[in-house]
Write an enzyme that holds these catalytic residues in place. Structure first.
Site, PDB file in Angstrom:
ATOM      1  N   LYS A 277      30.740  38.906  42.104  1.00 35.61           N
ATOM      2  CA  LYS A 277      30.414  38.912  43.526  1.00 35.61           C
ATOM      3  C   LYS A 277      29.176  39.768  43.768  1.00 35.61           C
ATOM      4  O   LYS A 277      28.981  40.783  43.094  1.00 35.61           O
ATOM      5  CB  LYS A 277      31.572  39.508  44.340  1.00 35.61           C
ATOM      6  CG  LYS A 277      32.859  38.725  44.338  1.00 35.61           C
ATOM      7  CD  LYS A 277      33.919  39.461  45.150  1.00 35.61           C
ATOM      8  CE  LYS A 277      35.264  38.743  45.092  1.00 35.61           C
ATOM      9  NZ  LYS A 277      35.256  37.485  45.845  1.00 35.61           N
ATOM     10  N   ARG A 351      44.288  31.740  42.785  1.00 34.74           N
ATOM     11  CA  ARG A 351      45.091  30.533  42.570  1.00 34.74           C
ATOM     12  C   ARG A 351      45.688  30.491  41.161  1.00 34.74           C
ATOM     13  O   ARG A 351      46.739  29.885  40.944  1.00 34.74           O
ATOM     14  CB  ARG A 351      44.245  29.290  42.850  1.00 34.74           C
ATOM     15  CG  ARG A 351      43.078  29.074  41.910  1.00 34.74           C
ATOM     16  CD  ARG A 351      42.015  28.145  42.487  1.00 34.74           C
ATOM     17  NE  ARG A 351      41.317  28.776  43.613  1.00 34.74           N
ATOM     18  CZ  ARG A 351      40.344  28.188  44.304  1.00 34.74           C
ATOM     19  NH1 ARG A 351      39.969  26.961  43.995  1.00 34.74           N
ATOM     20  NH2 ARG A 351      39.758  28.818  45.301  1.00 34.74           N
TER      21      ARG A 351
END
Length: 497
Positions: A277, A351
């Site tokens: 990020k 996920r």
């Protein structure tokens, strides 16, 4: 803190008394009118001049100057009677409590029946009152060497009502439970990642389980390896902190059947892994365990309220870091379900860990599944920061959850998962699934991927990436973590059929 009493003006002696005002003449003919008469009509004059207003959210503080009785009257504007809802009343109460907090009021009273309507009765008003108190006055303790101000607490609040005292006390208790549990989740989410590792989160869960006599288990890395939890283990590869799978079991029925599975994403800090990020996006990634916090907060409330339900809470906990051992784009991993996953994005890690947690929950009796996760930035683009995204494979389950969210004021909006979406997450040429098939419909891709592990089990996915935190102070608390979905999950479990 709360004391319920019937109204008797001869016995009312308080530092502050709050009276609700609706637009129109009716509310002025009641308790407000009584005090107006005692004060020689001065309140009517202030109302005409606009100093006292019934517009929703307006609060006027009036010093009575009476030798005995109430020192200050707080007139609380409620707007039009037919437009008052539970959520609006909760917000108004929050504003009142923040006003009292600023004034450092430690003792006060509320004329509860002046805040009710045909659609919001005294019991609902009492629930809103108690919940709003804890939400509005919450503060994260922080770590400063010296606090600028001592912690605030309203030591005594007298609730005057003509309603049944036992029922009002019960509603105040439930509202307090909802508020306190939400604040517990807030504190978890606000805690820095170096002070809340997966091990710390597991320790917190164990303490919670012991407090409420839940069965519990903390799966360690070795057990995960034995079971084949390749998705959770892959995300943890780059970390020095060991992963944990937190399992809490609340049995409110004689038989372990019709089990509700609550699954919360517990990424205690997310760098994005090798799909790193940027700095601005990495700030506040301590909040990436907001789903875990919501589930733990709900379990706290369930422990207090003891509903006749069976609940299995499963929280996969790890951070997502970079090292020579970290998982990489193009890796192929094998999940607990046996399905293989091509890793196209290491920053789509939530996920992955939810995949193993959902499979584990199903293997241990969950017949209904709700997962909660700060999953995607895409849901913020789609829905903003005041709506939680929802996806489902079961209309009936979703409708019950939607009803709970509307009741608690935690707005959710359903996004579709189509067969084409499923085809996209199955698009890998070398594995069963692709964890990140592209930016288009990003929030839906996350939900569709998780749905591959829910399979035919009734399931709802809640993406709280936009609602888990707020950047500004509000009537129901300060900037920072919101504790979103604690109240919705609790209400859902209480009323589930």
């Amino acid at each position: 803190m709360f004391t319920v009493k019937p109204w008797s003006s001869a016995e009312v002696v308080h530092e502050a008394l709050a009276i609700g005002l609706f637009e129109g003449k009716d509310s002025w003919s009641g308790l407000a009118g009584e005090y107006d008469s005692r004060l020689g009509g001065q309140l009517s004059n202030l109302r005409k001049e606009g100093d006292i207003s019934a517009k929703r959210g307006r609060i006027a503080t009036i010093h009575t100057m009476l030798p005995t009785g109430v020192k200050r009257l707080y007139f609380v504007g409620l707007g039009k009677k037919e437009e008052l809802t539970f959520e609006r009343l909760r917000e108004v109460f929050g504003k009142l409590f923040r006003t009292w907090k600023q004034a450092k009021r430690t003792e006060a009273a509320i004329a509860l029946d002046t805040f009710t309507t045909e659609t919001v009765d005294s019991n609902e008003a009492a629930h809103a009152l108690a919940e709003a108190y804890y939400l509005a006055t919450y503060e994260f303790p922080g770590y400063k060497q010296k606090k600028s101000e001592p912690d605030y607490a309203l030591e005594s609040l007298t609730v005057y009502t003509a309603a049944d005292a036992a029922e009002i006390e019960a509603s105040l208790f439930v509202g307090s439970v909802y508020g306190k549990a939400t604040n517990s989740a807030r504190t978890l989410v606000n805690t820095p990642g170096n002070l809340l590792t997966a091990s710390d989160l597991a320790d917190y869960a164990v303490e919670l389980a012991k407090r409420y006599d839940f069965d519990y288990e903390i799966l360690e890395k070795e057990e995960m390896e034995r079971l084949g939890m390749g998705a959770l283990l892959a995300v943890n590869q780059g970390s020095k902190q060991p992963p944990k799978l937190i399992v809490l079991k609340y049995q409110g029925k004689e038989q372990w059947e019709n089990v509700i599975g609550l699954v919360g994403k517990g990424v205690t800090f997310d760098t994005g892994g090798y799909c790193l990020k940027p700095r601005d996006s990495m700030i506040d990634m301590k909040t990436d365990m907001g789903g875990a916090a919501a589930v733990l907060g709900a379990m706290e409330a369930i422990g207090e309220l003891r509903p006749e339900q069976n609940v299995l809470a499963v929280i996969p906990a790890t951070d997502n870091m970079i090292s020579a051992e970290a998982f990489k784009p193009d890796d192929v991993i094998t999940s607990l379900s046996g399905k293989t996953i091509e890793v196209r994005n290491t920053d789509a890690e939530g996920r992955l860990i939810l995949a193993d947690a959902i499979t584990y929950a199903k293997q241990h009796g969950a017949r209904y599944l709700i997962d909660v996760a700060t999953l995607t930035g895409g849901v913020i683009v789609a829905l903003g920061t005041d709506k939680t995204g929802a996806m489902t494979n079961n209309e009936a389950l979703f409708e019950q959850l939607l009803e709970a969210s509307m009741e608690t004021g935690e707005f959710i909006w359903r996004l579709p998962i189509t067969e084409k979406d499923r085809e996209r997450v199955r698009s890998s040429k070398i594995a069963d699934l692709n964890n990140s098939p592209g930016r288009e419909g990003h929030a839906i891709m996350g939900g569709a991927f998780i749905g591959e592990f829910a399979e035919d089990t009734p399931w709802v996915h809640l993406d709280i990436a936009g609602t888990a935190t707020t950047k500004k102070d509000g009537d129901l608390g300060p900037a920072g973590a919101t504790g979103v979905m604690v109240r919705t999950l609790t209400a859902f479990v209480e009323r589930f059929e």
